[in-house]
Design a protein around this motif. Structure first.
Motif, short mmCIF file in Angstrom:
data_model
loop_
_atom_site.label_atom_id
_atom_site.label_comp_id
_atom_site.label_asym_id
_atom_site.label_seq_id
_atom_site.Cartn_x
_atom_site.Cartn_y
_atom_site.Cartn_z
N ALA A 122 7.10 7.46 -8.85
CA ALA A 122 7.25 6.06 -8.49
C ALA A 122 7.81 5.96 -7.04
O ALA A 122 7.82 4.86 -6.61
CB ALA A 122 8.34 5.54 -9.43
N GLY A 123 8.20 7.01 -6.39
CA GLY A 123 8.70 7.04 -5.04
C GLY A 123 10.31 7.12 -4.79
O GLY A 123 10.64 7.11 -3.62
N PHE A 124 10.89 7.52 -6.06
CA PHE A 124 12.44 7.70 -5.77
C PHE A 124 12.79 8.92 -5.49
O PHE A 124 11.94 10.04 -5.64
CB PHE A 124 12.90 7.50 -7.22
CG PHE A 124 12.92 6.02 -7.76
CD1 PHE A 124 13.92 5.00 -7.03
CD2 PHE A 124 12.06 5.43 -8.54
CE1 PHE A 124 14.18 3.72 -7.62
CE2 PHE A 124 11.90 4.06 -8.80
CZ PHE A 124 13.04 3.34 -8.28
N SER A 125 13.88 9.18 -4.57
CA SER A 125 14.00 10.44 -4.03
C SER A 125 14.90 11.30 -4.89
O SER A 125 15.14 12.43 -4.72
CB SER A 125 14.70 10.14 -2.49
OG SER A 125 15.99 9.35 -2.91
N SER A 126 15.55 10.61 -6.14
CA SER A 126 16.26 11.21 -6.91
C SER A 126 16.19 10.71 -8.21
O SER A 126 16.01 9.32 -8.48
CB SER A 126 17.91 11.34 -6.39
OG SER A 126 18.44 10.07 -6.67
N ILE A 127 16.56 11.58 -9.31
CA ILE A 127 16.55 10.79 -10.71
C ILE A 127 17.81 9.82 -10.79
O ILE A 127 17.54 8.89 -11.59
CB ILE A 127 16.91 12.19 -11.67
CG1 ILE A 127 15.83 13.02 -11.52
CG2 ILE A 127 16.88 11.18 -13.10
CD1 ILE A 127 14.48 12.58 -12.08
N ARG A 128 18.80 9.97 -9.92
CA ARG A 128 19.95 9.04 -10.19
C ARG A 128 19.52 7.91 -9.58
O ARG A 128 20.02 6.69 -10.37
CB ARG A 128 21.34 9.86 -9.39
CG ARG A 128 22.35 8.81 -9.29
CD ARG A 128 23.63 9.29 -8.58
NE ARG A 128 24.45 8.48 -8.37
CZ ARG A 128 25.93 8.78 -7.72
NH1 ARG A 128 25.90 9.80 -7.14
NH2 ARG A 128 26.72 7.93 -7.78
N ASP B 263 0.81 -1.24 -0.04
CA ASP B 263 -0.06 0.05 0.03
C ASP B 263 0.79 1.13 0.00
O ASP B 263 0.15 2.35 0.08
CB ASP B 263 -0.92 0.01 1.12
CG ASP B 263 -2.07 0.99 1.04
OD1 ASP B 263 -2.55 0.78 -0.21
OD2 ASP B 263 -2.12 1.55 1.79
N GLY B 264 2.20 1.21 0.12
CA GLY B 264 3.09 2.29 -0.01
C GLY B 264 3.57 2.81 1.24
O GLY B 264 3.93 4.06 1.26
N THR B 265 3.29 2.21 2.43
CA THR B 265 3.55 2.84 3.78
C THR B 265 5.07 3.24 3.77
O THR B 265 5.33 4.17 4.54
CB THR B 265 3.28 1.82 4.82
OG1 THR B 265 1.81 1.49 4.57
CG2 THR B 265 3.49 2.57 6.14
N VAL B 266 5.96 2.26 3.39
CA VAL B 266 7.35 2.45 3.51
C VAL B 266 7.75 3.70 2.46
O VAL B 266 8.63 4.49 3.04
CB VAL B 266 8.17 1.15 3.18
CG1 VAL B 266 9.81 1.74 2.99
CG2 VAL B 266 7.94 0.10 3.98
N ASP B 267 7.25 4.04 1.51
CA ASP B 267 7.38 5.28 0.70
C ASP B 267 7.20 6.36 1.24
O ASP B 267 7.79 7.28 1.20
CB ASP B 267 7.13 5.02 -0.66
CG ASP B 267 7.66 3.76 -1.31
OD1 ASP B 267 8.99 3.77 -1.27
OD2 ASP B 267 7.14 3.49 -2.40
N ARG B 268 5.82 6.28 2.05
CA ARG B 268 5.26 7.41 2.54
C ARG B 268 6.10 7.93 3.96
O ARG B 268 6.13 9.08 4.40
CB ARG B 268 3.81 7.22 2.62
CG ARG B 268 3.05 7.34 1.44
CD ARG B 268 1.49 7.71 1.43
NE ARG B 268 0.76 6.55 2.59
CZ ARG B 268 0.47 5.31 2.03
NH1 ARG B 268 0.83 5.02 0.63
NH2 ARG B 268 0.12 4.34 2.59
N GLU B 269 6.01 6.81 4.74
CA GLU B 269 6.40 6.95 6.10
C GLU B 269 7.63 6.57 6.60
O GLU B 269 8.07 6.67 7.70
CB GLU B 269 5.26 6.31 7.18
CG GLU B 269 3.98 6.66 6.77
CD GLU B 269 2.82 6.04 7.44
OE1 GLU B 269 3.00 5.72 8.39
OE2 GLU B 269 1.56 6.29 6.72
N GLY B 270 8.34 5.70 5.84
CA GLY B 270 9.54 4.96 6.02
C GLY B 270 9.56 3.88 6.94
O GLY B 270 8.29 3.26 7.31
#
Length: 491
Positions: A159-165, A95-102
């Motif tokens: 998609a949840g990435f913190s950087s383009i790299r 459900d995306g919890t790690v991407d939203r809340e770590g």
């Protein structure tokens, strides 16, 4: 299962699609990983290794097969069947919890330390929560790259990435192609989509009987929130970052999905909720084999194998609707729910060209509800108010990572929540595959007609042989009744 080498080899050699999502095959010579049903010529036994998750295979240095696309296989049925810590964690990660809340947010929702969660996930899945979330981000990135015209930078952050790299490196590492190359490969033969609309294929394990699944959703659809149009079930979605509208239509080998989102970061969570709604990660052969062993259920199973449990995209919404539907007809329940939506729901625009107008109101939005405005007996009005209060304050958690046993106990403790309502909420909102409603009139009527015990106690005792699939047994029993919920509407 991935530890049973011989069984895995047999599944790979027979290209058995039933095991897609149960384990992943890594080929030591090519350094790729596949789903068991990959159409490529199977490698020699000594060149195969097996992993319990795509994340574990990726961590070991394998890249996804370009032919069978293992990241697009159905999810493991274990995460819906089981109610333990690992299963709850996997549902939340999906459900995306790690991407939203770590990971700390995941741990807080589960009530365990980050170390405990890390240890248990690694022990069973060969990867920790960050690696599992990264594998999901890679899958979401591929979907956005292949099915949308979003600029790559927008796709990366959606998609949840913190950087383009990190986005570029992950896509190259997992798919052995750059994002630009992935899009170029997918562009051939792809029909142009409407602006802002994503067109996806949701896989499932065959067989799948769409009749009761889509019939139930269409027959109980709340005007403004849901509708059946042009051969598809459509509804609005309340999502962590924004809103969405989805159209879901059954096809012979997949569910056609059209999604319009106000924030693309909600893509993974929206897909997870749609899969849960249609019970697409179920293992129908295991269910039907057990239920078909009962000679009284066998004819119903043989007539339409692969029945699923129609669930929900919003457990709190379904709980409120279940109480509204106590002891009234389907049409009356829809009317009551529609009035709530009109009075308290948030207006939305339907970008897919239908008649959807509102989100179903959240528990917080209903917390100021005037009970007198509900056209129902005083006792049921009080139950709605108590339920809404418990959901709004967090006293009652029905979310994907909730403890099912605790949630059922809290539901049962609310005055006005009888066994039928609690059972229906457990079945469709909590996703319990073994929920049972022996007091349901349709269940008792079908049981009597088939020579099964008709009293709730005797039927419950007989149904112990149907465990852990009693929710599916209910679907088969309901199917014996000629009701609109058992028939998919005509196009």
């Amino acid at each position: 299962m991935h530890t049973d080498f011989d069984r895995c080899v047999r599944a790979v050699r027979s290209r058995d699609a039933r095991f897609d999502g149960w384990f992943f095959t890594a080929v030591l010579t090519t350094r790729i990983y596949c789903r068991p049903s990959c159409p490529a010529v199977p490698p020699k036994d000594r060149n195969m290794s097996f992993y319990p998750s795509a994340a574990a295979a990726q961590q070991a240095g394998f890249r996804a097969c370009k032919r069978c696309r293992p990241d697009a296989s159905p999810g493991s049925p274990q995460w819906n069947e089981r109610a333990d810590l690992v299963a709850r964690a996997m549902r939340l990660i999906g459900d995306g919890t790690v991407d939203r809340e770590g990971v700390p947010g995941l741990a807080a929702r589960l009530g365990y330390s980050t170390r405990q969660i890390e240890r248990q996930l690694r022990a069973e899945l060969g990867a920790g929560p960050l690696a599992l979330a990264r594998a999901q981000r890679a899958q979401t990135a591929r979907l956005l790259i292949e099915t949308s015209d979003l600029p790559m930078a927008d796709a990366a952050f959606a998609a949840g990435f913190s950087s383009i790299r990190a986005f570029n490196e992950t896509v190259r590492e997992v798919f052995a192609l750059t994002p630009t190359e992935l899009r170029a490969r997918a562009a051939h033969g792809r029909a142009p989509a409407a602006p802002g609309v994503l067109t996806l294929r949701l896989p499932f394990r065959a067989p799948l009987c769409p009749d009761n699944l889509f019939g139930h959703l269409a027959a109980t659809a709340v005007p403004g929130v849901e509708e059946w149009r042009d051969g598809a079930y459509r509804r609005t979605l309340r999502l962590p970052y924004g809103q969405g509208t989805v159209a879901l239509a059954p096809r012979p080998d997949h569910i056609a999905c059209r999604l319009a989102l106000t924030d693309q970061r909600d893509l993974a969570g929206a897909i997870s909720r749609c899969r849960g709604l249609l019970d697409l990660d179920a293992d129908p052969e295991a269910v039907d084999e057990l239920l078909g062993a009962d000679e009284r259920l066998a004819p119903l199973v043989a007539e339409a194998p692969g029945r699923r449990v129609p669930r929900t995209v919003d457990p709190a919404e379904f709980a409120v609707r279940a109480v509204l539907g106590q002891q009234v007809s389907t049409a009356a329940a829809r009317t009551l729910a529609a009035r709530l939506v009109t009075a308290h729901g948030q207006p939305v625009r339907d970008p897919l060209g239908g008649t959807l107008t509102h989100l179903f109101p959240s528990a917080e939005e209903l917390s100021g509800l005037d009970p007198a405005a509900l056209a129902m007996p005083a006792g049921r009005r009080a139950t709605v108010v108590r339920l809404v209060r418990a959901l709004a304050t967090g006293e009652l958690d029905l979310g994907v990572g909730s403890d099912r046993a605790e949630a059922r106990a809290r539901l049962a403790a609310l005055p006005g929540m009888g066994p039928w309502t609690t059972g229906i909420i457990a079945m469709r909102a909590l996703g319990d595959p073994d929920a049972f409603v022996p007091t349901d009139l349709g269940v008792r009527r079908a049981a009597t007609a088939r020579g099964l015990p008709s009293t709730p106690g005797a039927l419950t005792r007989h149904a112990t042989a149907w465990r852990p699939w009693r929710s599916y047994a209910v679907q088969y029993l309901w199917s014996a009744d000629d009701h609109a919920v058992n028939h998919m509407p005509a196009h």
